[in-house]
Write an enzyme that holds these catalytic residues in place. Structure first.
Site, short mmCIF file in Angstrom:
data_model
loop_
_atom_site.label_atom_id
_atom_site.label_comp_id
_atom_site.label_asym_id
_atom_site.label_seq_id
_atom_site.Cartn_x
_atom_site.Cartn_y
_atom_site.Cartn_z
N GLY A 88 -8.92 -7.19 2.31
CA GLY A 88 -10.09 -7.87 2.87
C GLY A 88 -10.40 -7.45 4.30
N GLY A 89 -9.97 -6.23 4.68
CA GLY A 89 -10.27 -5.76 6.02
C GLY A 89 -9.31 -6.26 7.09
NE ARG A 104 -8.23 -10.36 -5.64
CZ ARG A 104 -9.47 -10.04 -5.26
NH1 ARG A 104 -10.48 -10.24 -6.11
NH2 ARG A 104 -9.70 -9.52 -4.08
CG HIS A 108 -15.46 0.40 -1.19
ND1 HIS A 108 -14.80 -0.49 -0.38
CD2 HIS A 108 -14.95 0.21 -2.43
CE1 HIS A 108 -13.93 -1.17 -1.11
NE2 HIS A 108 -14.02 -0.77 -2.36
CE LYS A 124 -4.33 -1.77 1.89
NZ LYS A 124 -4.14 -3.14 1.41
CE LYS A 175 -6.19 0.71 4.13
NZ LYS A 175 -6.71 1.46 2.94
CG HIS A 212 -13.28 -3.16 7.70
ND1 HIS A 212 -13.63 -1.83 7.67
CD2 HIS A 212 -12.85 -3.40 8.98
CE1 HIS A 212 -13.41 -1.29 8.85
NE2 HIS A 212 -12.95 -2.22 9.66
CD GLU A 222 -11.28 -2.23 -3.90
OE1 GLU A 222 -11.57 -1.83 -2.76
OE2 GLU A 222 -11.35 -3.43 -4.23
#
Length: 633
Positions: free
Chosen positions: A121-122, A249, A165, A73, A115, A192, A232
């Protein structure tokens, strides 16, 4: 269409689907030229993408460098910022000391999102609302990041409260072409994680929609992206958006994009991987109508959406057509495994506009019937019917904000009680005719209800159980074929027709002038009514003389009275037990059953442990009876 299968190991993913050497051995053994990695497991694994290149096999996905850059990230934020993609204020530095992170959080301003840089996936994600809770939330995120990804490096971001989102489907080829196929709104989530998605995102202006798409294409070009990917964004209440991450993906929710654009993204993936160009240019891509995807999970929404597993004892689905698509890999009799994601299916619908698409998804959910384990279908029906969701007032805190509306107290309606009672009466009448003698006597010692004749009209008394409450229903058969039904102190006049469809009884009723229809499934003593109101469950109370937990008098070994899950084991080997002593607690059809000992004796074997799924009739405990007690009753 897949005419070959290869065993890659035991069910645990760490011993099968995540073993790169096993996958590559299958590629070589089968002579495959390419590998489509699906949604999870190795789909975003840099090392596997590199292995494919090394072995001369086409990886149907982006180059390993794109997976690597977008998978971390902090790295992805630097690349996006340089590409002119809006990013949210935050800290992505190498200094990971608690003091530095706390100081950076103070600069950003609370609330702050913590994060894991390799997260998804939260997982490895926490929110610190103030300085006092920052350190504990940081420790929690680090621990989860290490457990899930083997890495506890963190980044910090300004937390946008009640954001939307919104994600954009992008596509690239090996010739440097990139396009976007519009956006999806995935705001309504639990833990999430997405639960329902729609395309296009509602309420966006043409300018915002175009800006989103163009920003996503800049992101794809920045990493020389090839194939299908998703960029996203989080969007605030002013429709200002910021880059969150890129999924390198195909997304689980890609069918709604296919529905509104008339494309086949998997076909595109294969063609692009083989060297072809994207089949259309950006100016030729339009969207039409509106689509929803509802993810049907084996989980218990009433227990914090706890994922579950178990047998699909009964499964019927809505009819598929050009506007309704069901992506699934299970059928009745299969078992939802504890080893993988508990998703049962994706229900995808399309219609001309959002309102009609929402009505279509609600109707389709009402036709999705599952028994044997808990699902989120009723929750999805309540969500789709929520007035705030209908008004597209969506954001990531939607479920907690509207919790009381989405989790109402439920009691079985009088309509469902009437439907169940009539169904039982009509089914009993059919059975009575089938076994009737020449005297045509409608009475039988095996009926499920008490019956009496008054003025040549048959009156039946049926007792049904709604949770812990027993409800007595009086059904009088009238000469004109109708019924007079009394539920507690309420009287109804009912006409009804019923026909069998597969394992279900389709009943249509006119109750005091109001028409209703339902599908009824009876499993043992359980009665399940499926209608536009959702699923309602009743039981026929078991007479006390039959309630000894289905014990086998011949052996003294108690058995499972129906399929279920072992909730608690109360005895161990060599325990001395008395007659009537609780041995095992089972959960079946959302009901608890205490399995008791039919005799005094000594426990010689316990066949199941807590959490095990057991079939009907399975011996649960072997007891060596005390000879002084004699035979079991």
């Amino acid at each position: 269409m897949a005419d070959e299968a290869y065993n890659i190991g035991p069910p645990a993913a760490s011993q099968s689907y995540l073993c790169q050497d096993k996958i590559m051995n299958v590629v070589k053994a089968s002579g495959a030229q390419a590998v489509h990695p699906g949604y999870g497991f190795l789909s975003e694994n840099t090392e596997f993408a590199e292995l494919c290149v090394k072995e001369g096999v086409e990886f149907i996905g982006p180059p390993a460098s794109a997976i690597r850059d977008m998978g971390i990230k902090s790295t992805s934020k630097y690349i996006m910022s340089a590409a002119g993609v809006p990013i949210i204020e935050g800290y992505h530095g190498e200094d990971q000391s608690t003091a530095t992170l706390a100081a950076e959080a103070a600069k950003i301003g609370y609330p702050v999102m913590i994060k894991a840089v390799r997260g998804g996936g939260g997982k490895g994600m926490r929110i610190a609302h103030n300085a006092e809770e920052f350190e504990s939330q940081l420790d929690s995120a680090k621990a989860e990041g290490m457990k899930s990804f083997g890495d506890d490096v963190m980044l910090l971001e300004k937390y946008v409260e009640k954001p939307r989102h919104v994600e954009v489907q992008v596509f690239g080829d090996k010739h440097g072409n990139h396009v976007y196929l519009f956006e999806r709104d995935c705001s309504v989530q639990r833990r999430h994680q997405k639960i329902i998605e729609e395309a296009p995102a509602p309420g966006l202006s043409d300018e915002v929609r175009r800006s989103l798409g163009e920003a996503a294409v800049r992101a794809a070009r920045a990493v020389d992206y090839v194939g299908a990917g998703t960029v996203e964004f989080i969007m605030d209440k002013h429709q200002k958006f910021f880059f969150m991450e890129m999924n390198t993906r195909l997304q689980v929710e890609h069918p709604i994009t296919e529905m509104i654009t008339g494309t086949d993204l998997v076909e595109w993936q294969i063609r692009v991987a083989s060297g072809e160009k994207i089949p259309v240019e950006q100016k030729d891509i339009q969207f039409n109508g509106h689509a929803f995807e509802a993810r049907i999970y084996a989980e218990d929404p009433n227990n914090t959406f706890m994922p579950g597993a178990g047998p699909l004892l009964h499964l019927t689905t809505p009819a598929s057509d050009e506007n309704t698509r069901i992506d699934t890999g299970v059928r009745q009799g299969d078992e939802v495994s504890v080893y993988y994601d508990p998703m049962i299916a994706k229900l995808v619908v399309w219609s001309e506009d959002r309102g009609s698409a929402l009505r279509r998804v609600k109707a389709a959910l009402a036709d999705y019937h599952v028994l044997g384990l808990s699902t989120n279908i009723q929750f999805l029906m309540d969500l789709a019917g929520n007035p705030h969701f209908e008004a597209a007032q969506v954001h990531t805190d939607f479920i907690p904000q509207h919790y009381n509306e989405l989790f109402p107290e439920r009691t079985v309606s009088d309509t469902a009680l009437c439907q169940a009672a009539i169904s039982l009466v009509q089914q009993e009448a059919v059975r009575a005719r089938e076994r009737s003698t020449a005297t045509k006597d409608p009475f039988s010692p095996f009926t499920l209800c008490t019956a009496a004749r008054v003025n040549s009209q048959l009156i039946r008394i049926i007792v049904l159980q709604d949770g812990d409450e027993k409800v007595q229903i009086t059904v009088q058969s009238n000469r004109d074929g109708s019924y007079s039904i009394k539920v507690k102190d309420r009287q109804y006049h009912v006409t009804a027709t019923q026909r069998k469809e597969g394992d279900e009884m389709n009943i249509t009723c006119n109750i005091d002038g109001k028409f209703s229809s339902a599908r009824i499934v009876r499993m043992g003593s359980s009665i399940h009514i499926f209608s536009l109101d959702g699923r309602q469950d009743l039981t026929l109370p078991v007479p006390e003389y039959l309630s000894a937990s289905g014990s086998k008098a011949s052996t003294g070994d108690p058995v499972a009275p129906m399929p279920g899950v072992i909730e608690k084991v109360m005895v161990s080997v060599d325990d001395v037990v008395t007659k009537g002593q609780p041995l095992v607690k089972m959960i079946a059809m959302k009901m608890e059953y205490n399995i008791i000992s039919p005799t005094a004796g000594v426990v010689k074997k316990v066949f199941f442990k807590e959490g095990d799924t057991v079939p009907k009739g399975a011996v649960l405990v072997h007891i060596e009876a005390d000879p002084e007690e004699g035979e079991t009753d």
